[in-house]
Design a protein around this motif. Structure first.
Motif, PDB file in Angstrom:
ATOM      1  N   PHE A   1       0.666  -1.328   0.132  1.00 29.60           N
ATOM      2  CA  PHE A   1      -0.320  -0.088   0.134  1.00 29.60           C
ATOM      3  C   PHE A   1       0.757   1.079   0.371  1.00 29.60           C
ATOM      4  N   GLU A   2       1.979   1.658   0.811  1.00 25.38           N
ATOM      5  CA  GLU A   2       3.035   2.090   0.987  1.00 25.38           C
ATOM      6  C   GLU A   2       2.857   2.257  -0.251  1.00 25.38           C
ATOM      7  N   THR A   3       4.003   1.490  -1.688  1.00 25.50           N
ATOM      8  CA  THR A   3       4.112   1.849  -2.328  1.00 25.50           C
ATOM      9  C   THR A   3       2.860   2.665  -3.766  1.00 25.50           C
ATOM     10  N   MET A   4       1.653   2.028  -3.438  1.00 24.37           N
ATOM     11  CA  MET A   4       0.435   2.823  -4.425  1.00 24.37           C
ATOM     12  C   MET A   4       0.653   4.591  -4.348  1.00 24.37           C
ATOM     13  N   LYS A   5       1.028   4.475  -2.923  1.00 27.94           N
ATOM     14  CA  LYS A   5       0.796   6.229  -2.600  1.00 27.94           C
ATOM     15  C   LYS A   5       1.649   6.618  -3.508  1.00 27.94           C
ATOM     16  N   LEU A   6       2.857   6.112  -3.086  1.00 36.31           N
ATOM     17  CA  LEU A   6       3.526   6.945  -3.854  1.00 36.31           C
ATOM     18  C   LEU A   6       3.672   6.669  -5.622  1.00 36.31           C
ATOM     19  N   PHE A   7       2.891   5.609  -6.353  1.00 35.64           N
ATOM     20  CA  PHE A   7       2.494   5.717  -7.780  1.00 35.64           C
ATOM     21  C   PHE A   7       2.022   7.148  -7.994  1.00 35.64           C
ATOM     22  N   PHE A   8       1.259   7.388  -7.154  1.00 34.97           N
ATOM     23  CA  PHE A   8       0.059   8.209  -7.017  1.00 34.97           C
ATOM     24  C   PHE A   8       0.359   9.737  -6.239  1.00 34.97           C
ATOM     25  N   LEU A   9       1.741   9.807  -5.935  1.00 29.79           N
ATOM     26  CA  LEU A   9       2.483  11.443  -6.679  1.00 29.79           C
ATOM     27  C   LEU A   9       3.593  11.693  -7.583  1.00 29.79           C
ATOM     28  N   VAL A  10       3.550  10.919  -8.734  1.00 33.89           N
ATOM     29  CA  VAL A  10       4.577  10.709  -9.558  1.00 33.89           C
ATOM     30  C   VAL A  10       4.199  11.037 -10.892  1.00 33.89           C
ATOM     31  N   ASN A  11       4.647  12.186 -11.159  1.00 34.00           N
ATOM     32  CA  ASN A  11       3.643  12.703 -13.257  1.00 34.00           C
ATOM     33  C   ASN A  11       4.030  11.086 -14.085  1.00 34.00           C
ATOM     34  N   GLY A  12       5.163  10.418 -14.168  1.00 33.03           N
ATOM     35  CA  GLY A  12       5.309   9.452 -14.944  1.00 33.03           C
ATOM     36  C   GLY A  12       6.654   9.403 -15.950  1.00 33.03           C
ATOM     37  N   ASN A  13       7.243  10.966 -14.866  1.00 29.26           N
ATOM     38  CA  ASN A  13       8.592  11.434 -15.600  1.00 29.26           C
ATOM     39  C   ASN A  13       9.855  11.135 -15.438  1.00 29.26           C
ATOM     40  N   GLU A  14       9.651  10.272 -13.593  1.00 32.39           N
ATOM     41  CA  GLU A  14      10.746   9.567 -12.929  1.00 32.39           C
ATOM     42  C   GLU A  14      11.940   9.029 -13.514  1.00 32.39           C
ATOM     43  N   ASN A  15      13.155   8.861 -12.921  1.00 28.65           N
ATOM     44  CA  ASN A  15      13.645   7.713 -13.122  1.00 28.65           C
ATOM     45  C   ASN A  15      13.499   7.178 -11.996  1.00 28.65           C
ATOM     46  N   LEU A  16      14.496   5.614 -11.627  1.00 32.25           N
ATOM     47  CA  LEU A  16      14.167   5.258 -10.763  1.00 32.25           C
ATOM     48  C   LEU A  16      15.135   6.328  -9.201  1.00 32.25           C
ATOM     49  N   THR A  17      16.164   6.386  -9.496  1.00 28.49           N
ATOM     50  CA  THR A  17      16.591   7.354  -8.791  1.00 28.49           C
ATOM     51  C   THR A  17      15.273   7.784  -8.159  1.00 28.49           C
ATOM     52  N   GLU A  18      14.783   9.118  -8.444  1.00 27.08           N
ATOM     53  CA  GLU A  18      13.969  10.288  -8.629  1.00 27.08           C
ATOM     54  C   GLU A  18      12.777   8.630  -7.463  1.00 27.08           C
ATOM     55  N   LEU A  19      12.492   8.223  -8.158  1.00 29.79           N
ATOM     56  CA  LEU A  19      11.216   7.261  -7.468  1.00 29.79           C
ATOM     57  C   LEU A  19      11.644   7.362  -6.296  1.00 29.79           C
ATOM     58  N   SER A  20      13.107   6.539  -5.805  1.00 29.09           N
ATOM     59  CA  SER A  20      13.322   5.877  -4.246  1.00 29.09           C
ATOM     60  C   SER A  20      12.731   5.202  -3.833  1.00 29.09           C
ATOM     61  N   VAL A  21      12.432   4.082  -5.008  1.00 28.08           N
ATOM     62  CA  VAL A  21      11.335   3.593  -4.498  1.00 28.08           C
ATOM     63  C   VAL A  21      11.690   2.167  -3.501  1.00 28.08           C
ATOM     64  N   ALA A  22      13.411   2.138  -3.499  1.00 20.51           N
ATOM     65  CA  ALA A  22      13.828   1.206  -2.359  1.00 20.51           C
ATOM     66  C   ALA A  22      14.435   1.825  -1.170  1.00 20.51           C
ATOM     67  N   ASP A  23      13.140   3.000  -0.608  1.00 19.36           N
ATOM     68  CA  ASP A  23      13.011   3.052   0.423  1.00 19.36           C
ATOM     69  C   ASP A  23      11.650   2.479   1.030  1.00 19.36           C
ATOM     70  N   TYR A  24      10.504   1.629  -0.107  1.00 22.95           N
ATOM     71  CA  TYR A  24       9.768   1.339   0.468  1.00 22.95           C
ATOM     72  C   TYR A  24       9.939  -0.127   0.056  1.00 22.95           C
ATOM     73  N   PRO A  25       8.585  -1.214   0.771  1.00 28.27           N
ATOM     74  CA  PRO A  25       8.921  -2.555   0.306  1.00 28.27           C
ATOM     75  C   PRO A  25       7.790  -2.502  -1.641  1.00 28.27           C
ATOM     76  N   PHE A  26       8.521  -2.388  -2.022  1.00 22.59           N
ATOM     77  CA  PHE A  26       7.563  -3.105  -3.944  1.00 22.59           C
ATOM     78  C   PHE A  26       6.769  -4.047  -3.574  1.00 22.59           C
ATOM     79  N   CYS A  27       6.834  -4.914  -2.947  1.00 24.05           N
ATOM     80  CA  CYS A  27       6.110  -6.337  -2.545  1.00 24.05           C
ATOM     81  C   CYS A  27       5.754  -6.341  -1.496  1.00 24.05           C
ATOM     82  N   TRP A  28       4.635  -7.108  -0.969  1.00 28.64           N
ATOM     83  CA  TRP A  28       4.258  -7.274   0.296  1.00 28.64           C
ATOM     84  C   TRP A  28       4.135  -8.930   0.276  1.00 28.64           C
TER      85      TRP A  28
END
Length: 236
Positions: A183-210
């Motif tokens: 769920f925390e990752t889903m919240k992040l998806f709603f904060l991006v506009n689709g042009n970010e790279n992996l570093t900018e998304l910082s997905v590593a700070d949150y669990p992608f999968c539960w």
């Protein structure tokens, strides 16, 4: 003789006369931490060959400071608590997608069928409930917890709720359940506009999968693609 990882040990159907757990710690989430009790019990369960043995042996190698913990576990004196409340939002979404839960009353009925409900009645303090609550009070708290998580899902479009609190799944919620996205990752998806790279998304700070078997375990992926959420797209 079979040497195996903890993950394989939980899934392999190969009983043994002797099981040795050489350490009760593993590396996860950037640090060493103890295996959860259910993982240890699952590995211990490999001991014993019904067609050959009447007894079996398990050897647990652990640190001095955790020796008493595993002694109590082996003696049956260790109480296992539920972890469902830590990932309730993901489970509720999955059950809504399956049409198991369709409204608030059904959600409470579903909670009554879980180990969380059983343990909350016996040990309410562990789950943040007052010790003096009776059964109806604990049920009310669990319903309140459900509604809080359901409203969180609705707040970012993962489900729709009408005035009578009937639930309807959305395509975004289906994606979350299908790919086991936290769920925390889903919240992040709603904060991006689709042009970010992996570093900018910082997905590593949150669990992608539960994963409801190994809480806190973080899955890493080297797959690059686009996930379309409504009218938004996020590169992962």
């Amino acid at each position: 003789v079979l040497f195996t990882t903890s993950t394989l040990a939980m899934g392999v159907n190969l009983p043994a006369h002797l099981v040795v757990i050489k350490s009760t710690m593993h590396y996860a989430g950037g640090m060493f931490q103890e295996y959860c009790e259910t993982d240890i019990l699952q590995m211990m369960g490999r001991a014993g060959r019904p067609q050959f043995d009447t007894t079996a042996t398990v050897v647990i190698m652990t640190r001095n400071q955790t020796k008493d913990k595993y002694t109590q576990m082996l003696n049956g004196a260790y109480t296992i608590e539920s972890s469902l409340h830590k990932h309730l939002v993901e489970h509720l979404n999955a059950e809504i997608i399956l049409n198991t839960i369709t409204d608030a009353n059904v959600a409470l009925e579903w909670i009554r069928s879980t180990f969380l409900y059983i343990r909350a009645l016996k040990n309410p303090n562990h789950y943040g409930f007052a010790a003096g609550l009776d059964k109806s009070g604990i049920e009310a708290k669990l319903q309140e917890l459900c509604l809080k998580n359901l409203q969180a899902l609705a707040s970012i479009g993962l489900l729709r709720m009408d005035e009578e609190i009937n639930f309807k799944p959305t395509e975004t919620g289906r994606l979350m359940a299908r790919y086991s996205i936290a769920f925390e990752t889903m919240k992040l998806f709603f904060l991006v506009n689709g042009n970010e790279n992996l570093t900018e998304l910082s997905v590593a700070d949150y669990p992608f999968c539960w994963d409801n078997r190994r809480h806190g375990h973080r899955e890493e992926s080297n797959v690059t693609g686009t996930v379309h959420l409504g009218h938004r797209g996020a590169k992962i």
